[in-house]
Scaffold this active site. Structure first.
Site, short mmCIF file in Angstrom:
data_model
loop_
_atom_site.label_atom_id
_atom_site.label_comp_id
_atom_site.label_asym_id
_atom_site.label_seq_id
_atom_site.Cartn_x
_atom_site.Cartn_y
_atom_site.Cartn_z
N ALA A 32 29.66 -40.01 -12.97
CA ALA A 32 29.72 -41.38 -13.51
C ALA A 32 30.40 -41.35 -14.88
O ALA A 32 29.87 -41.84 -15.88
CB ALA A 32 28.33 -42.01 -13.59
N HIS A 37 32.86 -39.41 -21.95
CA HIS A 37 33.23 -38.12 -21.34
C HIS A 37 34.71 -37.81 -21.60
O HIS A 37 35.08 -36.66 -21.85
CB HIS A 37 32.98 -38.16 -19.83
N GLY A 148 27.98 -34.29 -26.29
CA GLY A 148 28.02 -35.51 -27.10
C GLY A 148 26.82 -35.62 -28.04
O GLY A 148 25.71 -35.24 -27.70
N LEU A 185 28.01 -45.66 -25.32
CA LEU A 185 28.38 -45.53 -23.91
C LEU A 185 27.43 -44.56 -23.21
O LEU A 185 27.07 -43.52 -23.75
CB LEU A 185 29.81 -45.02 -23.76
#
Ligand code: PAF
Length: 293
Positions: A32, A37, A148, A185
């Site tokens: 996803a 990413h 992240g 996000l």
């Protein structure tokens, strides 16, 4: 555009891995894929000669009743993003490839930090994360691994595992990417209805209010963030916490750089976010680390 090679089995991965030259970077994902990413991949490509992305929805890090079954599966789009971003190799195994003997009895124990904050609300979650990250590091054998900052506690624990267990890899942190309005996000944002999304923006608003009150110290920072969260009735807050960015102990008078973290449910979706808070004075103002977006 060169097509990204896809490996599904350990043998396919090993064969494709031997074709990659120079310094290898890995970006681990559960699929996803979104712009966050893509930023991880871009950071990896800037520093490494080759990039492998792993796409594996790891059952070990989900407890019963969590969203394993409804987690978005978008493999074709993920692959297109990887190709667009110049990823050399995608490793997309099924659970039986990663756990050929079923769920492992022996796992990486995340230790004390693994039981706090996210770990208190998701018992066993970080043992599941670290176990799969350890396996994927062994299987892909990278020089660099990119994660992240949005999952700050996960990043801290992976860095600690790499240090404590002598994994020969450099962990690189990449800033959180946000949509307009500040929402970080996340693959889970696809669960949000329009009204959920508007409530979810309060998470970042709360963090920014905390940053804005940093001159008042740790207590003032927490109070300012809490006030924003309390004003949003659609949020059910799991925790709001301020820790020392180095030790992850509760921030106090001696903390120069803290991390303000929040986890909350909105509708059926659980979201997390965090921001860095600098308590040392810089020209009379406190600052936060820049996020991308
Ligand atoms: O952050 C994630 O997507 C996952 O926790 C990770 C690191 C890929 C392990 O499954």
């Amino acid at each position: 555009m060169t097509a990204t090679v896809v490996a599904r089995s350990r043998d396919e991965l090993a064969a494709a891995r031997t074709q990659l030259r120079g310094r290898l970077a890995v970006v681990m994902t559960m699929g996803a894929l979104h712009e966050g990413h893509a930023q991880l991949v871009r950071a990896a490509r800037a520093q490494a000669d080759a990039v492998v992305v792993t796409i594996f929805l790891n059952p070990l890090q989900f407890a019963a009743g969590e969203d394993l079954d409804r987690y978005p599966k978008t493999f074709e789009t993920d692959l297109a993003i990887c190709t667009r971003e110049g990823v050399d190799l995608v490793f997309a195994p099924t659970p039986d490839v990663i756990y050929p003997n079923g769920e492992p009895d022996v796992r990486v124990a995340a230790g004390r930090l693994g039981d706090r904050l996210e770990g208190e609300h998701r018992p066993g979650h970080f043992d599941g994360v670290l176990t799969v990250v350890a396996k994927l590091l062994h299987l892909t054998a990278p020089d660099l691994a990119y994660f992240g900052e949005k999952d700050a506690q996960q990043l801290a624990l992976i860095s600690q595992m790499v240090r404590d267990l002598d994994f020969p890899v450099d962990v690189v942190a990449v800033p959180t990417v946000r949509e307009e309005g500040g929402l970080a996000l996340s693959s889970r944002n696809t669960y949000l209805t329009d009204s959920d999304r508007s409530a979810a923006r309060s998470l970042n608003r709360a963090l920014q209010a905390g940053v804005g009150a940093a001159a008042e110290g740790a207590a003032g920072t927490l109070a300012a963030a809490a006030a924003v969260l309390e004003a949003e009735p659609a949020l059910s807050v799991d925790y709001l916490a301020l820790v020392d960015d180095d030790t992850w102990e509760d921030a106090g008078a001696g903390t120069a750089k803290g991390r303000l973290l929040v986890a909350a449910r909105v509708g059926t979706t659980r979201l997390i976010d965090n921001v860095s808070v600098t308590f040392a004075e810089t020209g009379g103002r406190s600052t936060s680390a820049p996020d991308v977006g």
